[in-house]
Design a protein around this motif. Structure first.
Motif, short mmCIF file in Angstrom:
data_model
loop_
_atom_site.label_atom_id
_atom_site.label_comp_id
_atom_site.label_asym_id
_atom_site.label_seq_id
_atom_site.Cartn_x
_atom_site.Cartn_y
_atom_site.Cartn_z
N LEU A 58 0.74 -1.43 -0.28
CA LEU A 58 -0.26 0.08 -0.14
C LEU A 58 0.71 1.43 0.09
O LEU A 58 0.57 2.20 -0.09
CB LEU A 58 -1.01 -0.25 0.91
CG LEU A 58 -1.53 -1.58 0.70
CD1 LEU A 58 -2.89 -1.45 2.29
CD2 LEU A 58 -2.93 -1.29 -0.07
N LYS A 59 1.91 1.13 0.27
CA LYS A 59 2.71 2.70 0.14
C LYS A 59 3.31 3.06 -0.96
O LYS A 59 3.70 4.29 -1.27
CB LYS A 59 3.94 2.33 1.02
CG LYS A 59 3.73 1.49 2.41
CD LYS A 59 5.28 1.37 2.71
CE LYS A 59 5.54 -0.13 2.78
NZ LYS A 59 6.65 -0.31 3.94
N THR A 60 3.11 2.43 -2.41
CA THR A 60 3.01 2.52 -3.21
C THR A 60 2.18 3.61 -3.99
O THR A 60 2.36 3.85 -4.68
CB THR A 60 3.00 0.93 -4.63
OG1 THR A 60 1.91 0.59 -4.55
CG2 THR A 60 4.31 0.36 -3.70
N TYR A 86 0.77 -12.16 1.83
CA TYR A 86 0.65 -10.71 2.25
C TYR A 86 0.61 -10.30 3.63
O TYR A 86 -0.24 -10.95 4.04
CB TYR A 86 -0.23 -9.46 1.43
CG TYR A 86 0.27 -9.52 -0.21
CD1 TYR A 86 1.36 -9.73 -0.95
CD2 TYR A 86 -0.89 -10.35 -0.36
CE1 TYR A 86 1.23 -9.58 -2.10
CE2 TYR A 86 -0.65 -10.87 -2.25
CZ TYR A 86 0.24 -10.21 -2.93
OH TYR A 86 0.88 -10.34 -3.98
N LYS A 87 2.01 -10.15 4.22
CA LYS A 87 2.29 -10.28 5.43
C LYS A 87 1.30 -8.12 6.14
O LYS A 87 1.64 -8.70 8.05
CB LYS A 87 3.00 -10.69 6.52
CG LYS A 87 3.61 -12.04 6.07
CD LYS A 87 2.45 -12.57 6.57
CE LYS A 87 2.45 -14.45 5.86
NZ LYS A 87 1.62 -15.56 6.36
N SER A 88 1.08 -7.63 5.38
CA SER A 88 0.73 -6.26 5.80
C SER A 88 -0.89 -5.65 6.14
O SER A 88 -1.18 -6.45 6.14
CB SER A 88 0.67 -5.58 4.43
OG SER A 88 0.04 -4.08 4.68
N LYS A 89 -0.65 -5.58 7.22
CA LYS A 89 -1.22 -5.27 8.68
C LYS A 89 -2.06 -3.97 7.45
O LYS A 89 -3.13 -4.25 7.65
CB LYS A 89 -1.05 -4.82 9.79
CG LYS A 89 -2.10 -4.57 10.57
CD LYS A 89 -1.61 -4.40 11.87
CE LYS A 89 -3.63 -3.63 13.61
NZ LYS A 89 -4.39 -3.08 12.58
#
Length: 117
Positions: A58-60, A86-89
């Motif tokens: 999501l940072k992109t 995908y391990k991003s909270k």
């Protein structure tokens, strides 16, 4: 890329089929949106493997821009695939919140996508 039409309860749903990544950046997402909109679809099933992995980081900002355009044009979108890698909270939160509504859903299969849309 091929669009297959599914008729569910009188509504046409576009299933995007490809053997390669078709959304590599925001412009590709907007191009797909234009294609399905022009062809009269207001519901789309897209497979996660056809989307760049950067979308799921999501940072992109790619996901935010593309999803916002689908929402603005009132095109319902179901992204089908396995998201457990995908391990991003923040991504997990996006998936959870999106799945509460009807506009954008993250699902496991085509069947689930068609039932959501």
């Amino acid at each position: 890329m091929e669009l297959t039409s599914h008729n569910i309860n009188g509504r046409q749903i576009a299933e995007v089929i490809s053997n390669e990544v078709i959304i590599k950046n925001t412009e590709d997402g907007l191009s797909l949106l234009g294609d399905v909109y022009y062809q009269g679809f207001d519901k789309v099933v897209l497979y996660a493997e056809n989307i760049t992995p950067d979308f799921f980081d999501l940072k992109t900002g790619i996901a935010g821009e593309i999803l916002q355009k689908f929402i603005n044009y009132r095109i319902e979108l179901a992204i089908a695939g396995n998201f457990s890698g995908y391990k991003s909270k923040s991504l997990a939160d996006l998936i959870f919140e999106s799945n509460k509504g009807r506009q954008v859903n993250f699902v496991a299969s085509l069947e689930e996508a068609l039932s959501k849309l």
